[in-house]
Design a protein around this motif. Structure first.
Motif, PDB file in Angstrom:
ATOM      1  N   LEU A  74       0.807  -1.223   0.000  1.00 30.89           N
ATOM      2  CA  LEU A  74       0.000   0.000   0.000  1.00 30.89           C
ATOM      3  C   LEU A  74       0.842   1.276   0.000  1.00 30.89           C
ATOM      4  CD1 LEU A  74      -2.692  -1.189   2.568  1.00 30.89           C
ATOM      5  CD2 LEU A  74      -3.006  -0.865   0.108  1.00 30.89           C
ATOM      6  N   ILE A  76       2.823   2.435   2.431  1.00 29.77           N
ATOM      7  CA  ILE A  76       2.845   3.114   3.731  1.00 29.77           C
ATOM      8  C   ILE A  76       3.589   2.229   4.731  1.00 29.77           C
ATOM      9  CG2 ILE A  76       0.664   4.356   3.384  1.00 29.77           C
ATOM     10  CD1 ILE A  76      -0.642   2.112   5.090  1.00 29.77           C
ATOM     11  N   ARG A 333      -7.411   0.686   2.340  1.00 27.47           N
ATOM     12  CA  ARG A 333      -7.307   0.561   0.879  1.00 27.47           C
ATOM     13  C   ARG A 333      -8.054   1.701   0.185  1.00 27.47           C
ATOM     14  NH1 ARG A 333      -4.949  -3.424  -1.492  1.00 27.47           N
ATOM     15  NH2 ARG A 333      -4.375  -5.321  -0.356  1.00 27.47           N
ATOM     16  N   ARG A 336      -6.162   5.015   0.628  1.00 33.71           N
ATOM     17  CA  ARG A 336      -4.966   5.118  -0.212  1.00 33.71           C
ATOM     18  C   ARG A 336      -5.343   5.353  -1.675  1.00 33.71           C
ATOM     19  NH1 ARG A 336      -1.142   6.706  -0.615  1.00 33.71           N
ATOM     20  NH2 ARG A 336       0.271   5.136  -1.478  1.00 33.71           N
ATOM     21  N   GLU A 337      -6.391   4.667  -2.129  1.00 33.80           N
ATOM     22  CA  GLU A 337      -6.835   4.843  -3.521  1.00 33.80           C
ATOM     23  C   GLU A 337      -7.297   6.269  -3.787  1.00 33.80           C
ATOM     24  OE1 GLU A 337      -9.828   1.886  -4.063  1.00 33.80           O
ATOM     25  OE2 GLU A 337      -8.403   0.203  -3.998  1.00 33.80           O
ATOM     26  N   ARG A 339      -6.196   8.769  -2.095  1.00 34.67           N
ATOM     27  CA  ARG A 339      -5.050   9.600  -1.688  1.00 34.67           C
ATOM     28  C   ARG A 339      -5.351  10.497  -0.476  1.00 34.67           C
ATOM     29  NH1 ARG A 339      -2.137  11.320  -7.423  1.00 34.67           N
ATOM     30  NH2 ARG A 339      -1.961   9.179  -8.225  1.00 34.67           N
ATOM     31  N   GLU A 342      -1.513   9.745   2.615  1.00 34.76           N
ATOM     32  CA  GLU A 342      -0.390   9.965   1.705  1.00 34.76           C
ATOM     33  C   GLU A 342       0.614   8.809   1.744  1.00 34.76           C
ATOM     34  OE1 GLU A 342       0.611  11.782   5.696  1.00 34.76           O
ATOM     35  OE2 GLU A 342      -1.153  11.672   4.375  1.00 34.76           O
ATOM     36  N   GLU A 343       1.372   8.690   0.689  1.00 38.76           N
ATOM     37  CA  GLU A 343       2.406   7.671   0.602  1.00 38.76           C
ATOM     38  C   GLU A 343       3.441   7.869   1.709  1.00 38.76           C
ATOM     39  OE1 GLU A 343       5.571   5.848  -2.693  1.00 38.76           O
ATOM     40  OE2 GLU A 343       4.129   7.401  -3.247  1.00 38.76           O
TER      41      GLU A 343
END
Length: 381
Positions: A74, A76, A333, A336-337, A339, A342-343
């Motif tokens: 993911l 992260i 999920r 994250r998709e 946003r 954040e990464e």
């Protein structure tokens, strides 16, 4: 020991379960410094409203923070707060221990709760430990599978016919009259016990986000209060973004949050595989809604399909959780998709309870038959 209403702000100088306005109460903020101690109860001694009685403990708390392999996929840094290793396999034991300590100190001979799952088993177990009678009120639809995990401790289990939604409030009235201390889902001592989850997380990492399966709201309030007290005491320099997670089939808090409402409304015809968070009118719903807005939190819903997928993913990491516990990973999920997380962020997902109490929801998969004479061939494939 002052209590304050989470909504209207009214203060009480003696322990009460709820404010006269009908909303939950909580203890004023505690401040202090950590001590050197073996358990979370000893290390954060100044932060509890009642002295925890070690004689009543079953070893709750100090659960592992496990780094997850899913984090790499993911993008992260993901950690799992594994509450399934508590004595009765859920986070409820933390709150029950503190509430039982209060009940014994106040001289109660009987305690009780309204629950068909984790909390019922927890109260029954700790009442047995303390030598108290336990009155467990369940709905008439409660399954035999769940009741076995409660009755084994010798509790008085009572199936109640009628409106299960009213039972929470009726139990508090009857308990006060009959001398039974009901430690229901958002009992103020119970909420205080859940602060330990925040304390233990902060001892290891400073997360950016914490994902919390949310039903009655007691767990969310406890985690929020724990981080708030750490920040107020100067022990952490920021409070993580808290994410309330609900099932799409029963999401009164998220619905009110998304619609910009100040109060929740009953969620009609709830239906989800995540029964542990299937509360159509959560007693701390308005308090959670207020916290989400004040703290800049997020509220995310997930489908049963997404929950089951997340449950399977956690099992492949060696963690067998109940569907409600998997909602955090399902929500992650989606976040994250979109946003919204954040990464590279540091994320903690709370695994609230074990899957052993929900075996009836699972099918047996990937089991092969093999004659003993051909076992070598079977092992090769």
């Amino acid at each position: 020991m002052k209590l304050r209403c989470t909504i209207c702000g009214r203060e009480y100088d003696k322990p009460v379960q709820r404010c006269e306005c009908g909303e939950p109460v909580e203890f004023e903020l505690f401040h202090g410094e950590p001590y050197i101690g073996k358990t979370v109860w000893e290390r954060f001694y100044d932060f509890w409203p009642v002295e925890p009685d070690p004689e009543l403990s079953l070893g709750e708390g100090d659960t592992p923070l496990v780094k997850s392999k899913l984090g790499k996929e993911l993008g992260i840094r993901l950690y799992l707060k594994n509450e399934t290793v508590n004595p009765t396999w859920s986070f409820k034991d933390r709150g029950t221990f503190l509430a039982i300590s209060h009940a014994v100190r106040e001289g109660y001979k009987a305690v009780g709760t309204v629950s068909t799952g984790n909390m019922a088993a927890s109260v029954a177990a700790y009442a047995a430990r303390a030598g108290l009678k336990a009155k467990i009120l369940v709905s008439e639809k409660a399954s035999k599978e769940k009741l076995k995990a409660v009755s084994v401790y010798g509790a008085d289990v009572i199936r109640v016919k009628g409106d299960y939604g009213r039972l929470y409030f009726e139990s508090l009235k009857l308990g006060e009259r009959l001398g039974v201390y009901f430690m229901n889902s958002d009992n103020p001592f119970r909420v205080e016990g859940y602060k330990g989850i925040s304390f233990e997380i902060a001892e290891e990492i400073t997360p950016d986000y914490v994902l919390i399966p949310t039903s009655s709201g007691g767990l969310f309030r406890g985690v929020a209060k724990g981080f708030t007290e750490l920040f107020a005491s100067g022990l952490i320099d920021r409070i993580p973004t808290l994410v309330a997670v609900q099932a799409e089939g029963c999401s009164p808090i998220c619905r009110a949050f998304e619609e910009g409402k100040e109060r929740i409304e009953r969620f009609e015809s709830p239906k989800t595989i995540a029964h542990a968070i299937e509360n159509p009118h959560p007693p701390s719903g308005n308090a959670v809604l207020k916290l989400l807005r004040e703290m800049g939190g997020l509220c995310v819903t997930v489908s049963d399909e997404e929950i089951m997928k997340a449950q399977a993913e956690l099992a492949r990491e060696g963690l067998f959780v109940q569907p409600a516990s998997a909602t955090g990973i399902a929500a992650l999920r989606k976040l994250r998709e979109s946003r919204r997380i954040e990464e590279g962020a540091k994320v903690v997902s709370i695994l609230s309870g074990a899957g052993l109490k929900t075996l009836g929801q699972l099918d047996i998969r990937d089991v092969r038959e093999c004659p003993l004479e051909k076992l070598d061939e079977c092992l090769k494939t």
